[in-house]
Design a protein around this motif. Structure first.
Motif, PDB file in Angstrom:
ATOM      1  N   TRP A 163      19.800 -31.965 -14.337  1.00 26.92           N
ATOM      2  CA  TRP A 163      18.817 -32.727 -13.550  1.00 26.92           C
ATOM      3  C   TRP A 163      18.410 -31.934 -12.315  1.00 26.92           C
ATOM      4  N   VAL A 209      19.604 -33.745  -6.237  1.00 27.47           N
ATOM      5  CA  VAL A 209      19.187 -34.157  -7.588  1.00 27.47           C
ATOM      6  C   VAL A 209      19.256 -35.666  -7.797  1.00 27.47           C
ATOM      7  N   GLU A 223      16.253 -40.113 -14.877  1.00 31.02           N
ATOM      8  CA  GLU A 223      16.364 -39.601 -16.236  1.00 31.02           C
ATOM      9  C   GLU A 223      17.634 -40.044 -16.953  1.00 31.02           C
ATOM     10  N   ASN A 224      18.618 -40.504 -16.191  1.00 29.81           N
ATOM     11  CA  ASN A 224      19.921 -40.789 -16.776  1.00 29.81           C
ATOM     12  C   ASN A 224      20.197 -42.292 -16.754  1.00 29.81           C
ATOM     13  N   TRP A 256      24.297 -32.873  -5.250  1.00 28.54           N
ATOM     14  CA  TRP A 256      24.031 -34.225  -5.735  1.00 28.54           C
ATOM     15  C   TRP A 256      23.019 -34.946  -4.869  1.00 28.54           C
ATOM     16  N   THR A 298      23.787 -28.573 -10.251  1.00 31.32           N
ATOM     17  CA  THR A 298      25.018 -29.231  -9.819  1.00 31.32           C
ATOM     18  C   THR A 298      26.182 -28.312 -10.170  1.00 31.32           C
ATOM     19  N   LYS A 305      16.168 -37.622  -9.358  1.00 29.00           N
ATOM     20  CA  LYS A 305      15.878 -37.203 -10.728  1.00 29.00           C
ATOM     21  C   LYS A 305      16.983 -37.633 -11.675  1.00 29.00           C
ATOM     22  N   TYR A 306      18.230 -37.501 -11.236  1.00 31.49           N
ATOM     23  CA  TYR A 306      19.358 -37.930 -12.058  1.00 31.49           C
ATOM     24  C   TYR A 306      19.233 -39.397 -12.426  1.00 31.49           C
ATOM     25  N   CYS A 307      18.952 -40.234 -11.446  1.00 28.19           N
ATOM     26  CA  CYS A 307      18.895 -41.674 -11.693  1.00 28.19           C
ATOM     27  C   CYS A 307      17.680 -42.050 -12.528  1.00 28.19           C
TER      28      CYS A 307
END
Length: 241
Positions: free
Chosen positions: A181, A12, A19-20, A9, A184, A15-17
């Motif tokens: 992302w 990523v 794209e999500n 985590w 994970t 990128k997670y934040c």
């Protein structure tokens, strides 16, 4: 928590934040509607947001008048949360959900865990700790990917229309690597595992939802119609007694 789970985590997080974006995300709109319904009014409530990630929901709770303590094991996620989702009613702490929490007994009115329990390798201690830190009565609301269906692929017809899912080895607990992302870890456990942990912690489930998209949401995303036929998420509310 296992170091590799947190490291995934940390890697990523950005990128997670990016794209999500939860307020615009089709999937989050499905389960958050049920989460908010089961929480009810949070104004003036002391809430623990466990596995808060980038803090988007922690901020929402604080804006509704809750006094929020948000915890996560990922420094990278917490740094984003503090940068993007700060509020006077909100504090962020680094805390491992697989270890004893550092809060006193009967401290919180509500504990919420959004889409986090399937990301940690053990849940029994955490759920026991939830019961310990909750006032009596208090409520625990959590959302997870649906353990019956999440790791099963859709079967398609000749027109590539998603028709149904085949379920295999549902009862076998296992860890799988996902790549939405970036890499994970997803810890699959059957629903009975969650229910047994809640029972052992002396809480009782008083609401159980398998949310599907609203008609209005499907009208906006007609290509996602198949989510209306097989639920992708579970939202459960348990009460401390």
């Amino acid at each position: 928590m296992r170091t590799d789970s947190i490291n995934h985590w940390d890697i990523v997080a950005e990128k997670y934040c990016a794209e999500n974006r939860q307020e615009k995300n089709f999937h989050s709109q499905i389960y958050l509607a049920a989460v908010n319904e089961l929480l009810g009014s949070v104004n003036g409530k002391r809430i623990l947001d466990a596995g808060c990630g980038d803090g988007f929901f922690s901020l929402e709770l604080a804006q509704k008048g809750a006094l929020v303590t948000a915890i996560d094991g990922s420094d990278a996620m917490l740094n984003i949360a503090k940068r993007k989702h700060a509020h006077d009613n909100l504090q962020y702490l680094n805390m491992d959900l697989t270890k004893k929490l550092t809060f006193e007994d009967k401290f919180f009115d509500i504990v919420v865990a959004n889409m986090s329990l399937m990301d940690i390798p053990e849940i029994e201690l955490f759920i026991f700790e939830v019961s310990r830190v909750l006032k009596k009565p208090g409520i625990f609301v959590f959302s997870i990917t649906h353990p019956c269906f999440f790791l099963s692929d859709w079967e398609e017809d000749e027109n590539k229309t998603k028709m149904y899912k085949k379920i295999e080895n549902y009862l076998d607990e296992r860890v799988e690597e996902l790549n939405f992302w970036g890499k994970t870890l997803h810890y699959h456990r059957p629903l009975s595992k969650y229910m047994a942990a809640i029972e052992r912690a002396k809480m009782c489930v008083n609401s159980f939802r398998e949310p599907v998209p609203s008609k209005e949401l499907i009208d906006l995303y007609p290509e996602q119609e198949y989510h209306y036929r097989i639920p992708s998420f579970l939202v459960i509310r348990a009460k401390s007694i």
